[in-house]
Design a protein around this motif. Sequence first.
Motif, PDB file in Angstrom:
ATOM      1  N   ARG A 367     182.032 -62.229  43.525  1.00  0.00           N
ATOM      2  CA  ARG A 367     181.765 -61.243  42.471  1.00  0.00           C
ATOM      3  C   ARG A 367     182.662 -61.467  41.253  1.00  0.00           C
ATOM      4  NH1 ARG A 367     184.275 -58.971  46.733  1.00  0.00           N
ATOM      5  NH2 ARG A 367     186.287 -57.943  46.434  1.00  0.00           N
ATOM      6  N   ASP A 368     183.832 -62.075  41.435  1.00  0.00           N
ATOM      7  CA  ASP A 368     184.722 -62.355  40.310  1.00  0.00           C
ATOM      8  C   ASP A 368     184.599 -63.796  39.821  1.00  0.00           C
ATOM      9  OD1 ASP A 368     185.798 -59.749  40.355  1.00  0.00           O
ATOM     10  OD2 ASP A 368     187.196 -60.302  41.947  1.00  0.00           O
ATOM     11  N   GLY A 369     183.582 -64.491  40.299  1.00  0.00           N
ATOM     12  CA  GLY A 369     183.382 -65.890  39.921  1.00  0.00           C
ATOM     13  C   GLY A 369     183.475 -66.794  41.136  1.00  0.00           C
ATOM     14  N   ALA A 370     182.601 -67.778  41.201  1.00  0.00           N
ATOM     15  CA  ALA A 370     182.554 -68.668  42.363  1.00  0.00           C
ATOM     16  C   ALA A 370     183.830 -69.486  42.495  1.00  0.00           C
ATOM     17  CB  ALA A 370     181.347 -69.597  42.258  1.00  0.00           C
ATOM     18  N   GLN A 371     184.235 -69.693  43.735  1.00  0.00           N
ATOM     19  CA  GLN A 371     185.343 -70.581  44.032  1.00  0.00           C
ATOM     20  C   GLN A 371     185.159 -71.144  45.433  1.00  0.00           C
ATOM     21  OE1 GLN A 371     188.901 -67.978  43.918  1.00  0.00           O
ATOM     22  NE2 GLN A 371     188.972 -68.145  46.143  1.00  0.00           N
TER      23      GLN A 371
END
Length: 494
Positions: A367-371
């Motif tokens: 949700r805060d950016g793919a990693q």
Amino acid sequence: MTADTRPTIAIIGTGFGGIGMAAQLTQAGYDDFVIFEKADDVGGVWRDNEYPGAECDVPSHLYSFSFAPKPDWSRRFAGQQEIVGYLNECADRFDLRRNIRFGTEVLNATFDESAGEWELELNGEQTHRAQILIAATGQLSRPAYPRIDGIDSFSGTMFHSATWDHDYEFEGKRVAVIGTGASAIQFVPHIAHRAAGLELFQRHAPHVIDKPDYPYRRSVIAAFKRFPTLLKASRLATYAWLEPRGLGFNGSKSGRLLISVFEKRYLRSLKKQIADPELRRKVTPTDPMGCKRILMSNDYYPALVREHVDVVTDGIERIEPSGVVTVDGKLHEVDAIVLGTGFAATEFLAPMTVTGLGGEDLNEAWRDGAQAYLGIAVAGFPNFFMLYGPNTNLSHNSIVYMLESQFAYIVDAVREIDRSAGRWLTVRQDVEDAYNADIQAQLGTTVWATGCDGWYTTASGKNTQNWPGFTFKYRSATREFDPNAYAAPGATHA
């Protein structure tokens, strides 16, 4: 595991990632895999993007597998059809078609902890189970459509470059092109050559440098065929030519010096190609060179100087049935709109739903950016590996080189699962977090962190796309699978 109980594997996609991964698994002795392809042939993004002028911006000898060399590329930078042909050749060379299920889309993937398997929900109410899941869907598989008021009201013909309408006749037509990215700079010259009028709607001017392309002479191709070492030498020379350019993106003093040299050369070339100062002002980038993807073309700027071509820099307010309305209130009446608006690159794996341990949704985890650890593995999603995943994109070299690093790492992971009698592995959360904290810290010093608005970053500004260093450093990081970076809390019950 014995030869009869080798891990079962599911691969999603038949682009460079899926075909190359399957070939390497086969060569390693793991042939119990199924490749799911939603289309009716192999090729991935190269199969789908068949717009006129589509070609690669990485030299052919490096934009191909080291384990499947092709001596007869017709030119230094191959076109779309030749690249698709190469992927078909690879599918045949490694006898992969027998493992491919065409016309089959993976809708959802859920890890069954009790069985230690991934259950895939497929179209047509089908299901499939496998112990290992490898996603080779890439970053450029889903077209991005602009959110413009009234876009559905247009009464003419409208299509995206990734879904090109080959039946549409541009002759005598007024055409609007929205977007000036990597696809647009390739197809705009072809439309300009045919249409009666072309209006190119540009938000931000890209850097478009000269492309050192040329066809290979028959004698040269014959030499590559007869002496394979020459082809290897060409590949190595190409790598050595491209790799130092990575320095220009890292934000260091020497990197800034290097990019300034390229920018001065670019501006000289631009002035030579576009004499009109007003048009040159419009197409001169305001972002730092390298902040967005640097594009390559020898016919884009010449197309813009044609009398019937106009570059529109006023923002688009809405689309009406008869055309495009800009913020100054002007209606640009057109017969067709071609969208060169790129891809939803930061929405990895969408629209597929991937559910891991404890029912965790991968989209929620991101949700805060793919990693992902090494851009390959995600904590809480056992025996799940990605190709061309988060932060493995490049701006200076061949993604195929990065993919081959990932192939080797994943094959080692499969061997580890095999040796451990099928125990499933999931990367440790602390390892993933530490790795990505380091990646984001490195990215914070690069040219991509200078504030430009591009497809490398999410809406919140997190760069989820790019690898911040040299490709040989990534190869070193992925050279050996480290079991200590993974937890092995469960085992299959096969």
